[in-house]
Design an enzyme around this catalytic site. Structure first.
Site, mmCIF file in Angstrom:
data_model
loop_
_atom_site.group_PDB
_atom_site.id
_atom_site.type_symbol
_atom_site.label_atom_id
_atom_site.label_comp_id
_atom_site.label_asym_id
_atom_site.label_seq_id
_atom_site.Cartn_x
_atom_site.Cartn_y
_atom_site.Cartn_z
ATOM 1 N N VAL A 15 0.830 -1.211 0.000
ATOM 2 C CA VAL A 15 0.000 0.000 0.000
ATOM 3 C C VAL A 15 0.865 1.262 0.000
ATOM 4 C CG1 VAL A 15 -1.813 1.267 1.209
ATOM 5 C CG2 VAL A 15 -1.878 -1.232 1.151
ATOM 6 N N LYS A 106 -7.244 -1.763 9.455
ATOM 7 C CA LYS A 106 -8.599 -2.147 9.921
ATOM 8 C C LYS A 106 -8.599 -2.680 11.353
ATOM 9 C CE LYS A 106 -7.052 -5.537 7.067
ATOM 10 N NZ LYS A 106 -6.866 -5.770 5.667
ATOM 11 N N GLU A 130 -10.340 5.584 5.101
ATOM 12 C CA GLU A 130 -11.135 5.041 3.991
ATOM 13 C C GLU A 130 -10.593 3.686 3.510
ATOM 14 O OE1 GLU A 130 -14.092 6.491 2.309
ATOM 15 O OE2 GLU A 130 -13.947 4.358 1.908
ATOM 16 N N GLU A 207 -2.158 -14.723 2.020
ATOM 17 C CA GLU A 207 -0.838 -14.654 2.638
ATOM 18 C C GLU A 207 -0.385 -16.059 3.021
ATOM 19 O OE1 GLU A 207 -0.701 -11.729 5.760
ATOM 20 O OE2 GLU A 207 -2.099 -10.465 4.663
ATOM 21 N N ASP A 218 -10.530 -10.812 9.528
ATOM 22 C CA ASP A 218 -10.400 -9.611 8.683
ATOM 23 C C ASP A 218 -11.795 -9.047 8.354
ATOM 24 O OD1 ASP A 218 -8.529 -8.070 6.584
ATOM 25 O OD2 ASP A 218 -10.335 -8.718 5.534
ATOM 26 N N LYS A 222 -13.575 -5.320 9.544
ATOM 27 C CA LYS A 222 -14.196 -4.385 8.595
ATOM 28 C C LYS A 222 -15.672 -4.165 8.941
ATOM 29 C CE LYS A 222 -10.905 -5.695 4.994
ATOM 30 N NZ LYS A 222 -10.629 -6.671 3.931
ATOM 31 N N GLY A 319 -5.128 -4.614 -2.910
ATOM 32 C CA GLY A 319 -4.122 -4.374 -3.944
ATOM 33 C C GLY A 319 -3.592 -2.952 -3.879
HETATM 34 P P1 NDP Z 1 3.161 -4.801 3.626
HETATM 35 O O1 NDP Z 1 3.576 -5.942 4.485
HETATM 36 O O2 NDP Z 1 3.264 -4.942 2.155
HETATM 37 O O3 NDP Z 1 3.993 -3.504 4.024
HETATM 38 C C1 NDP Z 1 4.220 -3.132 5.354
HETATM 39 C C2 NDP Z 1 5.252 -2.018 5.356
HETATM 40 O O4 NDP Z 1 5.395 -1.566 6.688
HETATM 41 C C3 NDP Z 1 6.633 -2.441 4.883
HETATM 42 O O5 NDP Z 1 7.220 -1.436 4.141
HETATM 43 C C4 NDP Z 1 7.401 -2.654 6.203
HETATM 44 O O6 NDP Z 1 8.787 -2.400 6.095
HETATM 45 C C5 NDP Z 1 6.778 -1.570 7.048
HETATM 46 N N1 NDP Z 1 6.827 -1.876 8.470
HETATM 47 C C6 NDP Z 1 6.296 -2.918 9.133
HETATM 48 N N2 NDP Z 1 6.532 -2.811 10.456
HETATM 49 C C7 NDP Z 1 7.210 -1.663 10.626
HETATM 50 C C8 NDP Z 1 7.756 -0.983 11.738
HETATM 51 N N3 NDP Z 1 7.611 -1.470 12.984
HETATM 52 N N4 NDP Z 1 8.417 0.176 11.546
HETATM 53 C C9 NDP Z 1 8.564 0.690 10.295
HETATM 54 N N5 NDP Z 1 8.068 0.103 9.183
HETATM 55 C C10 NDP Z 1 7.407 -1.060 9.352
HETATM 56 O O7 NDP Z 1 1.673 -4.433 4.068
HETATM 57 P P2 NDP Z 1 0.525 -3.808 3.151
HETATM 58 O O8 NDP Z 1 1.045 -2.623 2.448
HETATM 59 O O9 NDP Z 1 -0.137 -4.893 2.383
HETATM 60 O O10 NDP Z 1 -0.556 -3.382 4.261
HETATM 61 C C11 NDP Z 1 -0.394 -2.190 4.994
HETATM 62 C C12 NDP Z 1 -1.712 -1.868 5.681
HETATM 63 O O11 NDP Z 1 -2.704 -1.687 4.710
HETATM 64 C C13 NDP Z 1 -2.238 -2.928 6.628
HETATM 65 O O12 NDP Z 1 -2.914 -2.312 7.690
HETATM 66 C C14 NDP Z 1 -3.241 -3.667 5.762
HETATM 67 O O13 NDP Z 1 -4.251 -4.329 6.507
HETATM 68 C C15 NDP Z 1 -3.811 -2.520 4.972
HETATM 69 N N6 NDP Z 1 -4.443 -2.894 3.719
HETATM 70 C C16 NDP Z 1 -3.753 -3.625 2.811
HETATM 71 C C17 NDP Z 1 -4.331 -3.936 1.617
HETATM 72 C C18 NDP Z 1 -3.595 -4.708 0.575
HETATM 73 O O14 NDP Z 1 -4.174 -4.964 -0.476
HETATM 74 N N7 NDP Z 1 -2.335 -5.080 0.785
HETATM 75 C C19 NDP Z 1 -5.718 -3.529 1.305
HETATM 76 C C20 NDP Z 1 -6.337 -2.706 2.314
HETATM 77 C C21 NDP Z 1 -5.705 -2.425 3.491
HETATM 78 P P3 NDP Z 1 9.735 -3.321 5.183
HETATM 79 O O15 NDP Z 1 9.274 -3.041 3.772
HETATM 80 O O16 NDP Z 1 11.105 -2.842 5.444
HETATM 81 O O17 NDP Z 1 9.461 -4.719 5.613
HETATM 82 N N1 HSE Z 2 -6.638 -9.642 3.181
HETATM 83 C C1 HSE Z 2 -7.584 -8.681 2.765
HETATM 84 C C2 HSE Z 2 -8.531 -9.316 1.740
HETATM 85 C C3 HSE Z 2 -6.861 -7.494 2.162
HETATM 86 O O1 HSE Z 2 -8.285 -10.430 1.284
HETATM 87 O O2 HSE Z 2 -9.547 -8.728 1.404
HETATM 88 C C4 HSE Z 2 -7.671 -6.250 2.189
HETATM 89 O O3 HSE Z 2 -7.964 -5.809 3.456
#
Ligand code: NDP
Ligand code: HSE
Length: 446
Positions: A15, A106, A130, A207, A218, A222, A319
């Site tokens: 994200v 969430k 959002e 995952e 999850d 939501k 995504g």
């Molecule tokens: P990722 O695992 O892809 O990314 C997490 C990021 O956070 C990485 O860059 C990681 O660093 C960094 N990070 C984790 N812990 C720490 C910390 N303690 N200090 C500093 N940086 C940290 O997660 P997503 O992007 O998929 O998800 C992020 C959020 O968005 C979550 O809350 C998720 O539920 C939400 N979300 C995700 C969606 C999706 O489609 N992926 C959809 C809707 C919501 P590093 O890169 O170095 O490991």
């Molecule tokens: N794991 C979640 C899903 C990502 O499959 O919908 C979005 O929150």
């Protein structure tokens, strides 16, 4: 007039990377809309050596979150690391230092959203979320603002893309397997849960540890967020009865198809006199329902308001691109407020505490699948267990099964019954010596 709006990212994964990329690629457009450019001043990650989807200016990437929180040029902090901690601590620290917050988290908002909103509003700031529900589908803004005039009484949603992909695959593979068997061909994919999960993992939808998705947590986070906003009362994840999809079998999908239903993991919150009922569980949904047609990784939410009537939202629930669309909408909204010198918007306030009524108060039709000894009088014993608890049978289907000798599979569809009565009947059925296994117990919606 502010020369620029400083943005600090905590997290630069799926994200965060999508958000940073869009902020760079659409910088001029966003600047025109907001009245000042949005500039990523710092982006904190855990591991500086990881390859990134986006190239940032030198000095922007850091492994020290304090650099984001302490930068006086950062107006808005975007938290996209996920989980309850340390995300919660970082968000509280950002608010204490006078920064607005945007988050996609969430779990944190479901558990602590009202407190975080109060902390932000108390300082003339806002926290926007959002992206926490439904990825790119606008849901929080409609619930906080556009539907404010309504008394919302029902929210029904397919709100987890991973499980919807798995359920869609099980239905499709099961149907193909049946067709092949009719031609005397033994299929490779039989429509089982394990195969569908493996395929979701291969495609990057699920995952490596899919527990949060497949066990329904999850979806419950939501639903808690949407119901809290919609019903204007506190709905906690612990108020929600949660069942996952791991116990479903290929035969449940075959029966669903035969009877005119699909199986979906449905998140439902209903406001009743004196409280609410909230639940996440796989259900039988009539094939004709709009939600039944939502397949693959898509999400959809159906909300009923007394003035608006039914409104239906559908789209990509996860995504990098869809989720960054939602995060950036919040960013632009806050940035515009900063440029206009008009920070606080309070579109949500609780209207008292409604209690969770629990499933006992629920009335539904039910589907049960039971494996029994194939001997005289079995059907009568099951019918008696149901009738004795006041549950009326609508249809019965019995099939021979090749899985065990002298065994049969019985499928019962009931008329509407109280959940408490149905569970009592199920206990009696499970205790019958002729019952080898209660395979499935699902609510029939619609
Ligand atoms: P990722 O695992 O892809 O990314 C997490 C990021 O956070 C990485 O860059 C990681 O660093 C960094 N990070 C984790 N812990 C720490 C910390 N303690 N200090 C500093 N940086 C940290 O997660 P997503 O992007 O998929 O998800 C992020 C959020 O968005 C979550 O809350 C998720 O539920 C939400 N979300 C995700 C969606 C999706 O489609 N992926 C959809 C809707 C919501 P590093 O890169 O170095 O490991
Ligand atoms: N794991 C979640 C899903 C990502 O499959 O919908 C979005 O929150």
């Amino acid at each position: 007039m502010k020369a620029e709006i400083g943005v600090g990212l905590i997290g630069l994964g799926v994200v965060g990377g999508g958000v940073a990329r869009a902020l760079i690629e659409r910088r001029e457009y966003f600047a025109r809309q907001v009245g000042a450019p949005l500039v990523v001043r710092k982006a904190a990650v855990r591991d500086l050596s990881k390859p990134r989807a986006v190239e940032l200016e030198p000095g922007v990437l850091t492994a020290n979150v304090e650099e984001v929180l302490n930068d006086p040029g950062i107006d808005i902090v975007v938290e996209v690391i996920g989980g309850e901690e340390p995300a919660g601590t970082y968000i509280r620290a950002a608010l204490e230092r006078g920064k607005h917050v945007v988050t996609a988290n969430k779990e944190l908002i479901a558990k602590n959203g009202p407190e975080l909103l109060a902390a932000a509003h108390g300082r003339g700031l806002d926290i926007m979320f959002e992206a926490s529900v439904g990825g790119g589908i606008p849901l929080i803004a409609p619930l906080r603002r556009d539907l404010l005039a309504n008394r919302i009484t029902s929210i029904r949603a397919i709100i987890n893309g991973t499980t919807n992909y798995i359920l869609t695959s099980m239905a499709r593979d099961g149907a193909v397997a049946q067709a092949l068997r009719k031609q005397g061909i033994e299929p490779v994919a039989r429509g089982g849960y394990a195969d569908a999960l493996a395929s979701a993992q291969e495609l990057g939808y699920a995952e490596s540890d899919p527990t949060n998705d497949v066990e329904g947590f999850d979806s419950a986070y939501k639903l808690a967020i949407m119901a809290t906003l919609g019903f204007r009362t506190r709905v906690r994840p612990s108020d929600i009865a949660i069942e996952g999809i791991t116990r479903l079998s290929a035969s449940d999908f075959a029966y669903a198809e035969e009877l005119g239903y699909v199986i979906k993991l449905l998140a439902v919150a209903e406001r009743r006199d004196g409280g609410f009922i909230a639940r996440v569980a796989p259900v039988f949904l009539p094939q004709t329902e709009p939600l039944a047609k939502v397949d693959g990784v898509n999400n959809a939410v159906q909300i009923y308001g007394d003035l608006s009537g039914t409104v239906f939202f559908q789209g990509r629930g996860a995504g990098a691109d869809p989720t960054s669309s939602a995060v950036i909408a919040d960013l632009l909204d806050l940035a515009h407020g900063i440029v206009l010198g008009n920070h606080e918007r309070k579109y949500w306030g609780p209207e008292g505490e409604l209690p969770s009524l629990g499933l006992e108060a629920l009335e539904s039709r039910y589907y049960i699948r039971v494996k029994v000894s194939d001997e005289p009088g079995v059907l009568a014993q099951i019918a008696f267990a149901l009738g004795d608890n006041g549950v009326s049978i609508a249809a019965v289907n019995q099939k021979e099964t090749s899985e065990a000798p002298n065994a049969a599979e019985l499928v019962v569809m009931t008329h509407r019954a109280r959940e408490g009565a149905m569970r009592a009947a199920l206990e009696s059925i499970a205790a019958l010596p002729v019952v080898l296994e209660v395979g499935s117990f699902l609510r029939v919606e619609g």
